[in-house]
Design a protein around this motif. Structure first.
Motif, short mmCIF file in Angstrom:
data_model
loop_
_atom_site.label_atom_id
_atom_site.label_comp_id
_atom_site.label_asym_id
_atom_site.label_seq_id
_atom_site.Cartn_x
_atom_site.Cartn_y
_atom_site.Cartn_z
N TYR A 222 1.30 -1.23 -0.19
CA TYR A 222 -0.06 0.51 -0.20
C TYR A 222 1.14 1.08 0.15
CZ TYR A 222 -2.82 3.38 1.65
OH TYR A 222 -3.09 5.03 1.95
N ALA A 231 -3.59 4.50 -5.26
CA ALA A 231 -3.93 4.43 -4.16
C ALA A 231 -4.34 5.76 -3.43
CB ALA A 231 -3.47 3.36 -2.59
N SER A 232 -5.78 5.67 -2.28
CA SER A 232 -5.88 6.95 -2.23
C SER A 232 -5.18 6.61 -0.40
CB SER A 232 -7.14 7.09 -1.78
OG SER A 232 -7.70 7.89 -1.13
N THR A 234 -6.62 7.95 2.37
CA THR A 234 -8.79 7.83 3.00
C THR A 234 -8.72 6.41 2.60
OG1 THR A 234 -9.93 8.72 0.79
CG2 THR A 234 -8.81 9.99 2.25
N ASP A 235 -7.58 5.65 2.24
CA ASP A 235 -7.95 3.83 2.09
C ASP A 235 -8.16 3.33 4.03
OD1 ASP A 235 -8.59 3.69 -0.93
OD2 ASP A 235 -6.71 3.03 -1.23
N ASP A 236 -8.29 2.66 3.91
CA ASP A 236 -8.46 1.58 5.41
C ASP A 236 -6.75 1.26 6.02
OD1 ASP A 236 -10.70 1.40 5.09
OD2 ASP A 236 -10.68 -0.79 4.36
N GLU A 420 -5.26 13.63 0.86
CA GLU A 420 -5.94 13.15 -0.43
C GLU A 420 -6.45 14.59 -1.23
OE1 GLU A 420 -7.32 10.74 -2.81
OE2 GLU A 420 -5.60 10.51 -1.81
#
Length: 433
Positions: A222, A231-232, A234-236, A420
């Motif tokens: 990640y 990827a963001s 704000t992803d998990d 982000e």
């Protein structure tokens, strides 16, 4: 090595690199100590522009070995102002004012000037040093732009945990092998009245250190994805890492924001220091301050759960401008810079690890860590400062510094949203340039 915040993105776009001869160039050249010298160096030497004047003795030590190998030594020149160094290089590297070699960074900061066609493609150099076993081939990507390398590693540092051997011994603590054990160590130290982690950075580049490490320890894939716009923020995975960082603050695991890395030797002497996550390049400063291998140890931050082991790597680039006066000699120096005997002399000065796995420093403090990395072979991740476009990183690091002042879970979520939003803007600018 440490990097101060720049006043902004500065001259970072291809159009700005086309600037020449104006007042900006004149001011930039006037700010450097000797970097505006337009003449070739003396016979048997090549010139190097650097932003670290304290490295002169190290360059001299490596040059003595280079001279025996290829007949050329390095004459280093340092820009007086680190803040102005980037602009000086951007301006001079495309003119006859350039030195034969330049010290730069890797990652996107290297890509930013490589795409302006002012640096030499060093593909043949990499092919040779990889064949000789002088460098890990995995490092090549972080020195490349569109598949072509434009620099070789000038140095290599890992981000790992310095710890007080005295504090660990007095409280029966062993080096942790899991992330949960690391948290247990922090709690044990706190219960004993010792600050678990010295954590500078609320107003400096150091604000990136724990963020990048928690991402790396949670999910190295990640980390690679979010820093390359796949990827963001704000992803998990990022939310999990930021929540953990906030909880570590709530648990009282970190020092006050005004404590700096320079305070470390004194805190060790007073028995008030437990651990500090930092670059291995800092080891030499600690040894110079009177600490020894008996005082300080080093260990990698363990992965969380089932994540793969990962370590963050900082590296500089030794690059050859296209307009180098002694171009062929400069390429030869770049090719031989990673030779084991040259690197042994170089890291003997730095007291740090080497891009060449066969060149080890004299200090057991860093040597043991290098041997551990060679044994475990963790995923090596480009330091956050170089892992994404410069305006994005510097803006995000300022956000992270603000979080360190108010490290609540809610502020962590707001910080990720801000990061982000900036990423969406800056990646569009990068892709359009």
């Amino acid at each position: 090595m440490p990097h101060p915040f720049s006043p902004g993105s500065g001259v970072t776009r291809r159009t700005a690199l086309a600037l020449g001869g104006g007042g900006l160039l004149a001011m930039a050249l006037a700010s450097c100590a000797r970097g505006s010298d337009t003449l070739p160096s003396a016979p048997g030497t090549v010139t190097l522009n650097s932003d670290n004047p304290t490295w002169g003795p190290g360059y001299a030590a490596a040059s003595a070995v280079l001279a025996k190998r290829i007949g050329y030594e390095i004459t280093s020149r340092s820009v007086a102002s680190v803040a102005n160094y980037g602009q000086v290089i951007r301006m001079t590297a495309q003119t006859d004012s350039t030195t034969d070699l330049i010290k730069w960074t890797n990652g996107y900061r290297l890509q930013d000037i490589a795409r302006a066609d002012i640096l030499t493609d060093l593909s043949a150099v990499w092919d040779d040093v990889e064949r000789r076993g002088w460098v890990d081939p995995a490092q090549r990507e972080s020195f490349s732009y569109r598949g072509k390398p434009y620099g070789v590693p000038l140095y290599k540092s890992y981000y790992a945990v310095f710890y007080s051997k005295k504090a660990f011994a007095e409280h029966g603590i062993s080096e942790p092998t899991t992330f949960d054990e690391l948290m247990d160590v922090a709690q044990t130290l706190k219960d004993a009245g010792i600050t678990p982690f010295l954590s500078p950075g609320a107003t400096t580049w150091e604000a990136e250190i724990w963020f990048m490490q928690l991402l790396a320890s949670t999910d190295p894939a990640y980390y690679q994805a979010v820093t390359t716009n796949r990827a963001s923020y704000t992803d998990d995975q990022a939310t999990t890492a930021m929540d953990l960082w906030s909880q570590m603050y709530a648990n009282g695991f970190f020092s006050a924001p005004d404590v700096t890395s320079n305070d470390l030797p004194g805190l060790v002497g007073k028995g008030r220091f437990g651990m500090m996550l930092y670059g291995t390049w800092f080891a030499n400063s600690l040894l110079a301050a009177g600490l020894t291998d008996a005082d300080i140890g080093f260990f990698r931050v363990p992965p969380r759960g089932t994540a793969k082991p990962a370590v963050v790597v900082e590296s500089g680039s030794l690059s050859v401008p296209v307009k180098a006066h002694r171009h062929r000699a400069a390429v030869d120096v770049a090719e031989n810079w990673l030779a084991t005997d040259v690197q042994t002399a170089w890291v003997g000065f730095l007291g740090d690890t080497s891009p060449n796995p066969h060149a080890l420093p004299e200090s057991n403090l860093v040597k043991a860590l290098a041997q551990d990395v060679a044994r475990v072979r963790p995923v090596e991740l480009t330091r956050y400062w170089e892992a994404s476009p410069t305006p994005l990183v510097e803006g995000n690091v300022q956000d992270l510094g603000a979080f360190m002042v108010n490290p609540t879970k809610a502020n962590g979520a707001a910080t990720l949203r801000s990061m982000e939003n900036r990423a969406r803007t800056e990646w569009k600018i990068w892709d359009a340039a």
